[in-house]
Design a protein around this motif. Structure first.
Motif, PDB file in Angstrom:
ATOM      1  N   ASP A   1     -10.841  -3.544  -2.819  1.00 41.35           N
ATOM      2  CA  ASP A   1     -11.822  -4.531  -3.311  1.00 41.35           C
ATOM      3  C   ASP A   1     -12.556  -4.041  -4.556  1.00 41.35           C
ATOM      4  O   ASP A   1     -13.448  -4.730  -5.056  1.00 41.35           O
ATOM      5  CB  ASP A   1     -12.820  -4.907  -2.207  1.00 41.35           C
ATOM      6  N   LEU A   2     -12.209  -2.851  -5.016  1.00 40.79           N
ATOM      7  CA  LEU A   2     -12.788  -2.250  -6.228  1.00 40.79           C
ATOM      8  C   LEU A   2     -14.306  -2.051  -6.115  1.00 40.79           C
ATOM      9  O   LEU A   2     -15.002  -2.009  -7.128  1.00 40.79           O
ATOM     10  CB  LEU A   2     -12.448  -3.074  -7.480  1.00 40.79           C
ATOM     11  N   SER A   3     -14.790  -1.905  -4.879  1.00 38.16           N
ATOM     12  CA  SER A   3     -16.228  -1.667  -4.731  1.00 38.16           C
ATOM     13  C   SER A   3     -16.603  -0.300  -5.285  1.00 38.16           C
ATOM     14  O   SER A   3     -17.687  -0.130  -5.832  1.00 38.16           O
ATOM     15  CB  SER A   3     -16.658  -1.799  -3.269  1.00 38.16           C
ATOM     16  N   SER A   4     -15.722   0.681  -5.146  1.00 33.98           N
ATOM     17  CA  SER A   4     -15.969   1.960  -5.829  1.00 33.98           C
ATOM     18  C   SER A   4     -14.725   2.406  -6.602  1.00 33.98           C
ATOM     19  O   SER A   4     -14.827   3.222  -7.507  1.00 33.98           O
ATOM     20  CB  SER A   4     -16.403   3.043  -4.837  1.00 33.98           C
TER      21      SER A   4
ATOM     22  N   ARG B   1       2.070  -2.900  -7.010  1.00 32.84           N
ATOM     23  CA  ARG B   1       1.512  -4.251  -7.042  1.00 32.84           C
ATOM     24  C   ARG B   1       0.072  -4.115  -6.584  1.00 32.84           C
ATOM     25  O   ARG B   1      -0.195  -3.598  -5.489  1.00 32.84           O
ATOM     26  CB  ARG B   1       2.281  -5.134  -6.064  1.00 32.84           C
ATOM     27  N   PHE B   2      -0.870  -4.529  -7.439  1.00 38.01           N
ATOM     28  CA  PHE B   2      -2.274  -4.401  -7.079  1.00 38.01           C
ATOM     29  C   PHE B   2      -2.814  -5.718  -6.537  1.00 38.01           C
ATOM     30  O   PHE B   2      -2.621  -6.770  -7.150  1.00 38.01           O
ATOM     31  CB  PHE B   2      -3.118  -3.960  -8.289  1.00 38.01           C
ATOM     32  N   VAL B   3      -3.482  -5.656  -5.391  1.00 39.82           N
ATOM     33  CA  VAL B   3      -4.134  -6.840  -4.836  1.00 39.82           C
ATOM     34  C   VAL B   3      -5.615  -6.524  -4.682  1.00 39.82           C
ATOM     35  O   VAL B   3      -5.979  -5.551  -4.008  1.00 39.82           O
ATOM     36  CB  VAL B   3      -3.561  -7.210  -3.439  1.00 39.82           C
ATOM     37  N   ARG B   4      -6.444  -7.343  -5.342  1.00 41.83           N
ATOM     38  CA  ARG B   4      -7.883  -7.156  -5.133  1.00 41.83           C
ATOM     39  C   ARG B   4      -8.264  -7.870  -3.847  1.00 41.83           C
ATOM     40  O   ARG B   4      -8.201  -9.103  -3.764  1.00 41.83           O
ATOM     41  CB  ARG B   4      -8.673  -7.712  -6.322  1.00 41.83           C
ATOM     42  N   GLY B   5      -8.593  -7.115  -2.836  1.00 46.66           N
ATOM     43  CA  GLY B   5      -8.897  -7.728  -1.549  1.00 46.66           C
ATOM     44  C   GLY B   5      -9.780  -6.826  -0.707  1.00 46.66           C
ATOM     45  O   GLY B   5      -9.795  -5.603  -0.869  1.00 46.66           O
ATOM     46  N   ASP B   6     -10.490  -7.465   0.199  1.00 47.14           N
ATOM     47  CA  ASP B   6     -11.435  -6.778   1.083  1.00 47.14           C
ATOM     48  C   ASP B   6     -10.748  -6.592   2.443  1.00 47.14           C
ATOM     49  O   ASP B   6     -10.156  -7.552   2.960  1.00 47.14           O
ATOM     50  CB  ASP B   6     -12.678  -7.681   1.200  1.00 47.14           C
ATOM     51  N   ILE B   7     -10.866  -5.416   3.033  1.00 47.15           N
ATOM     52  CA  ILE B   7     -10.255  -5.223   4.361  1.00 47.15           C
ATOM     53  C   ILE B   7     -10.979  -6.054   5.421  1.00 47.15           C
ATOM     54  O   ILE B   7     -10.475  -6.252   6.513  1.00 47.15           O
ATOM     55  CB  ILE B   7     -10.171  -3.733   4.796  1.00 47.15           C
ATOM     56  N   LEU B   8     -12.178  -6.555   5.071  1.00 44.79           N
ATOM     57  CA  LEU B   8     -12.892  -7.413   6.016  1.00 44.79           C
ATOM     58  C   LEU B   8     -12.360  -8.844   5.984  1.00 44.79           C
ATOM     59  O   LEU B   8     -12.690  -9.644   6.859  1.00 44.79           O
ATOM     60  CB  LEU B   8     -14.391  -7.384   5.727  1.00 44.79           C
TER      61      LEU B   8
END
Ligand SMILES: NC(=O)c1ccc[n+]([C@@H]2O[C@H](COP(=O)([O-])OP(=O)(O)OC[C@H]3O[C@@H](n4cnc5c(N)ncnc54)[C@H](O)[C@@H]3O)[C@@H](O)[C@H]2O)c1
Length: 311
Positions: A38-41, A54-61
């Motif tokens: 999620d690129l938070s850090s 392959r990059f996916v911007r996603g949250d594990i939540l």
């Protein structure tokens, strides 16, 4: 040819410090590598140049998004809230990310029948009284971060026993190298700002086991080879410990600042800080045929070089 050729690999937290080093290594041996972060850090720049990623911007939540990703054979789960003091100030956020987030990733593993490697931490031991500390010391967390990692580990155990998933738990000591965060960077930053004074937070008597990220990456990959590591837990450290005050002295020596930089201590540490981390790494050495190669002095020299402090 490696055992990962042709495997579909999924790395949560792959844009972070350890995750990006892992992806760099994996991208050379697998053609289907997904980084879910999620690129938070983390930073997308850490991985976007790598081949086969392959990059996916996603949250594990976000369970729905996680589950909708392409089927995978192997998951390295590294995404986490990683800051101990932050976990003490924000226990619910820490729990959500590290406990529920891990449960979500396990659900993805269950759906795909994928093998999973979970990044856990020395924090599950809390303040150990037995040194070097081995895997069977048991859970004695001393911070909310340590407790949320225990919950993650327990869910891994449950999914392993009840759903028959192939899971390996890796407990990291203090991981260092290019792009890392933590005490060594903090010291370099402080000396850069003012070479005459280096303030240690705490007494300086806390001690840590520093392991290089390349050695951790090697062990993570080795743990997915064959059957030996399935259902097992391993400590990954260097197997030595150093007091923070001695680390400060060593850094000052390597920067040729002995006699010029005065070390001070605040005496008071942060909530959740532990006294000693010193891992028994015998099990990983024996079963994974792994030996950490990079010493603390080499780690420091590499970081000094990278920051051009040797010029
Ligand atoms: N660095 C260490 O010394 C150390 C020690 C013990 C354990 N660990 C564990 O190793 C793992 C990696 O740590 P690191 O040092 O590389 O930290 P990091 O902060 O650099 O990496 C964590 C990554 O996870 C991502 N992330 C955070 N929350 C997320 C979420 N909800 N969904 C998707 N992605 C999310 C971040 O953007 C980041 O890229 C963590 O699980 C950490 O607890 C690290």
């Amino acid at each position: 040819m490696t055992h990962l050729d042709g495997k579909r690999v999924f790395v949560t937290g792959g844009a972070g410090f350890i995750g990006s080093h892992l992806c760099k290594k994996l991208s050379a041996s697998t053609r289907k590598l997904t980084v879910y972060d999620d690129l938070s850090s983390g930073k997308v720049e850490n991985v976007k140049h790598l081949p086969n990623v392959r990059f996916v911007r996603g949250d594990i939540l976000d369970l729905k998004k996680l589950q909708s990703q392409e089927k995978t054979d192997l998951i390295f789960h590294l995404a986490a809230q990683v800051v101990v003091p932050y976990s003490m100030e924000n226990p619910i956020f820490d729990f959500e990310t590290n406990a529920r987030g891990t449960l979500n990733v396990l659900e993805k593993a269950r759906k795909d029948d994928a093998r999973l490697v979970f990044a856990s931490s020395a924090a599950v031991y809390g303040n150990p009284t037995v040194f070097p500390t081995s895997e069977d010391y048991g859970f004695h967390p001393f911070s909310c971060y340590g407790l949320s990692k225990v919950v993650g580990e327990e869910y891994c155990e449950m999914y392993s026993k009840q759903y028959g998933l192939d899971i390996t738990i890796m407990r990291f000591a203090n991981v260092y190298g290019s792009g890392c965060h933590g005490v060594i960077n903090d010291f370099f930053d402080k000396i850069h700002r003012n070479p005459e004074k280096l303030e240690i937070i705490g007494t300086g008597l806390q001690s840590r086991d520093f392991v290089h990220v390349s050695d951790v990456v090697k062990a993570l990959i080795l743990s997915t080879k064959g059957e030996i590591a399935i259902g097992k837990t391993y400590n990954l450290g260097y197997g030595k410990t150093i007091k923070i005050i001695d680390l400060a002295k060593l850094i000052i020596k390597l920067l040729n600042l002995t006699g010029k930089t005065v070390i001070t201590t605040t005496g008071v540490s942060w909530q959740g800080d532990v006294n000693t981390i010193w891992f028994d790494i015998g099990k990983a050495k024996k079963e994974l045929d792994w030996t950490p190669k990079v010493s603390l002095e080499d780690i420091l020299k590499e970081m000094i070089h990278e920051r051009r402090l040797d010029q």
